[in-house]
Each structure stands twice: as C-alpha cells, then as structure tokens.
Design an enzyme around this catalytic site. Structure first.
Site: not given
Length: 354
Positions: A36, A198, A201, A207
């Site tokens: 991380e 998209c 997606c 969205c």
DNA sequence: TATGCGTGGGC
DNA sequence: TGCCCAAGCAT
C-alpha cells in the site's frame, strides 16, 4: 449500507478483477502494508519489481526495523517519494518496539503510524484483516465522481468530503476485502482517466456521468499553475582511483536522505566553481570541465541540472565522514540514489554526452 | 488549507 | 513535446 452498487461490482470482480498481484500471495499485514505504501501515487506495474525485491531483502517487519536506512533507501531508489521509505522504516521500528511486532487491526491505531493516512489505514484493515473499511484512492475518486456526477476538483475539501461519504456508503459488510480490490480494479481497468470503457462497465446503469455523456468532466481537474524554473550545479569529483564523491542529502526536501552528487549554489559562475568546490569539499581540485546540462521536471518545478566534472589534485582529506564518501560506481549503486544520478552512474558515457 | 514530495506512463 | 496524472501523506 450495502447496495446494488457493491453487488454488481463484486460480480464483475469475480470474472474480470485482478486476483494474482504479488501482494495477494502469502497475504499478511506486513506485505499488505508495504504494498500500500509503494502504491501511493505509483502505478501497479512500476511497483511490482520493487515489491518483489523488497520482500526478498526485508521479509518481515523485524528485518525492516533492524536494517540500515541506506539499505532501505537503496531498495526504494527509482521509486520516488522517498519520505515513504523513511516513514516505512520508522513505523516498522514503532511496530516492533511499541506493538510487540504485531500490526494494529483497526484504522485508528494504524493512522498513528507515520506514512499511514485514512485511505491506507482502511486498505490495510480491509485487505489484511477482511474488515469493513472505506478507501478513497485515485481510482475510487474517479469512479465515484463519475457515478454521482460530483463536480469540482477532489483536492477541494468539500468535494473530497462528498467522495468520502459515497465511499463509506457503498462499502459493503460482506466481502469488504474483495470489494476494495474490485473498485480499484474497475478504476484501473474500465473507468480509466481517458477513454473509459463504459460499454463493459457493470455500473454504467446507475452512472450519472455516463447518462449525461459527460464522463470526461469527472473528476474535475486541478487548477493549472506555472512551474518555476530552478537551477543547480551538480559536481562530479573523481579521485585517482576513479572513485566518485557522493554526498548525503539533508533529511528533508527533494531526494531527502539519499546519496547524490554534491550541489553548489546555482548563483555561482563557472569561473567561481573551482574555488567553491575546494571550499565545499576541503580538497584541491582541477579546473571544472562543464558538461551540457539537462532539465529535470518535478511535480512542482523544473530543475536545470548543470554537471561539472573535476579531478582531485591531492589525495582525499575526507575520511569516512557521515556526509561525504568516496564510492566506486558499483558500490554506489546499492545506495539510495535519485533516479537521474543512478542513470548517470550506470551509464557514465551519458555524462560525457549530456 | 495549500504546498512539497519523484518517477514513468499515456496521449 | 509538454502536460496531466497515478493504490496519498506530512506539514
């Protein structure tokens, strides 16, 4: 509150997500933590080889805590944002000395460790312990800004707060570890900065940016600012054995704590260089040979680096001081070196051509 | 709240 | 090519 958002995302993740990144194996808090930190502002492909080498050398928090700082920075050389490496080791020492070598499993305690902020703490809690915690990295910001059509630059507190609210709201009680990975994967693989895909997606249905055909508007972009131009001398001093003098940089500022070529005041003229160099180093040098400089761009400014090569005309008076040391090139390469300096040492012919 | 902190990728 | 940006945090 878990909603359809998480369910759709998890279904997509099971089929298309990334399940085989190096830190997904032998998963423990230490490996998750290191990954991380490396991944802050740094792309996955860049991190992978660094993570592998780092884990070989520092397999656990004890190994990291007891290592020489030059060794840690050496494994960070080229990765950038070197305060991450210094903070990483500082936190490792805290974990060993104050936490008995055991990682905290809650965000509050994790955030007391230097280098761990709100999002990284949440990522560790979710990834290492499988507990529910909301993250908000660049990927999540992009996904959520588009999904909810949140205008404005995420650097603004008001915008950031909205994004955090949505991040909390969408994070499910079930499978928080997979969800966390899933939303980052979606941002990295589908909801990309330019040309998001998209059509494939799983969240396109809800969205708002997609519904308006305005995915390009989100997230809002950072206000432009002029980058100042700065300049500096970088001094290449060689002794009779072909060793190079390196200087440990101050702990803060650019390339903090790393080894680099000695720098001299950019206001100096070329004719003043030799004397300044002798004064700075306490030794006699030849006249400087100027090498054509190059410009290095940082996030906030451009730095014109003007290298000058000098030879030692008397044996070195510098013993093994803390700030200056002579290194053969191959010795120097195990140190924490800034990337441009590393390049210069690896490809010495470049110094002549620059 | 704004700025400093690296390097490499993508367009 | 120059510019924006990337699994952010510290100050």
């Amino acid at each position: 509150m878990s909603d359809r958002f998480a369910g759709k995302l998890l279904a997509w993740y099971d089929q298309h997500g990334r399940h085989d990144l190096p830190w997904h194996f032998d998963r423990n808090a230490y490996r998750v933590w290191v990954s991380e930190i490396m991944l802050q502002q740094t792309q996955v492909a860049t991190v992978i080889p660094y993570f592998q080498a780092f884990m070989e050398r520092f397999p656990d928090v004890q190994a990291l805590a007891s290592a020489p700082v030059d060794d840690v920075l050496g494994h960070w050389s080229g990765l950038g944002y070197y305060a991450r490496a210094r903070n990483l080791q500082k936190a490792a020492i805290t974990i060993v000395e104050d936490f008995g070598g055991e990682f905290p499993d809650n965000p509050e305690e994790l955030e007391t460790l230097t280098g761990i902020g709100r999002s990284t703490a949440a990522a560790i809690v979710a990834q290492a312990y499988g507990k529910r915690a909301a993250i908000l990295d660049g990927n999540v910001k992009r996904v959520l800004a588009r999904y909810h059509a949140i205008a404005g630059w995420p650097g603004q507190t008001a915008v950031l707060n909205q994004l955090w609210e949505h991040a909390e709201e969408h994070t499910p009680e079930e499978r928080p570890r997979d969800y966390t990975q899933a939303i980052m994967d979606l941002g990295a693989m589908v909801c990309t900065r330019t040309r998001p895909d998209c059509e494939s997606c799983p969240l396109s249905n809800g969205c708002q940016a997609y519904a308006r055909g305005e995915t390009r508007l989100y997230p809002g972009s950072k206000p432009k600012k002029e980058k100042p131009e700065k300049a500096t001398w970088m001094i290449i001093v060689e002794d009779e054995d072909g060793r190079i003098l390196l200087e440990r940089r101050p702990p803060s500022g650019i390339w903090g704590g790393l080894w680099s070529l000695p720098e001299l005041d950019p206001a100096l003229g070329a004719d003043e260089l030799q004397e300044a160099c002798e004064q700075h180093l306490g030794m006699s040098c030849s006249e400087p040979e100027l090498i054509s400089g190059f410009r290095h761009t940082f996030s906030h400014y451009h730095l014109h680096i003007q290298p000058a090569r000098l030879a030692l005309t008397q044996p070195s008076k510098i013993a093994d001081a803390d700030q200056h040391r002579w290194f053969h090139r191959d010795e120097a390469l195990v140190l924490g070196l800034p990337a441009p300096i590393r390049t210069l040492l690896t490809q010495p012919e470049q110094a002549a051509l620059l």
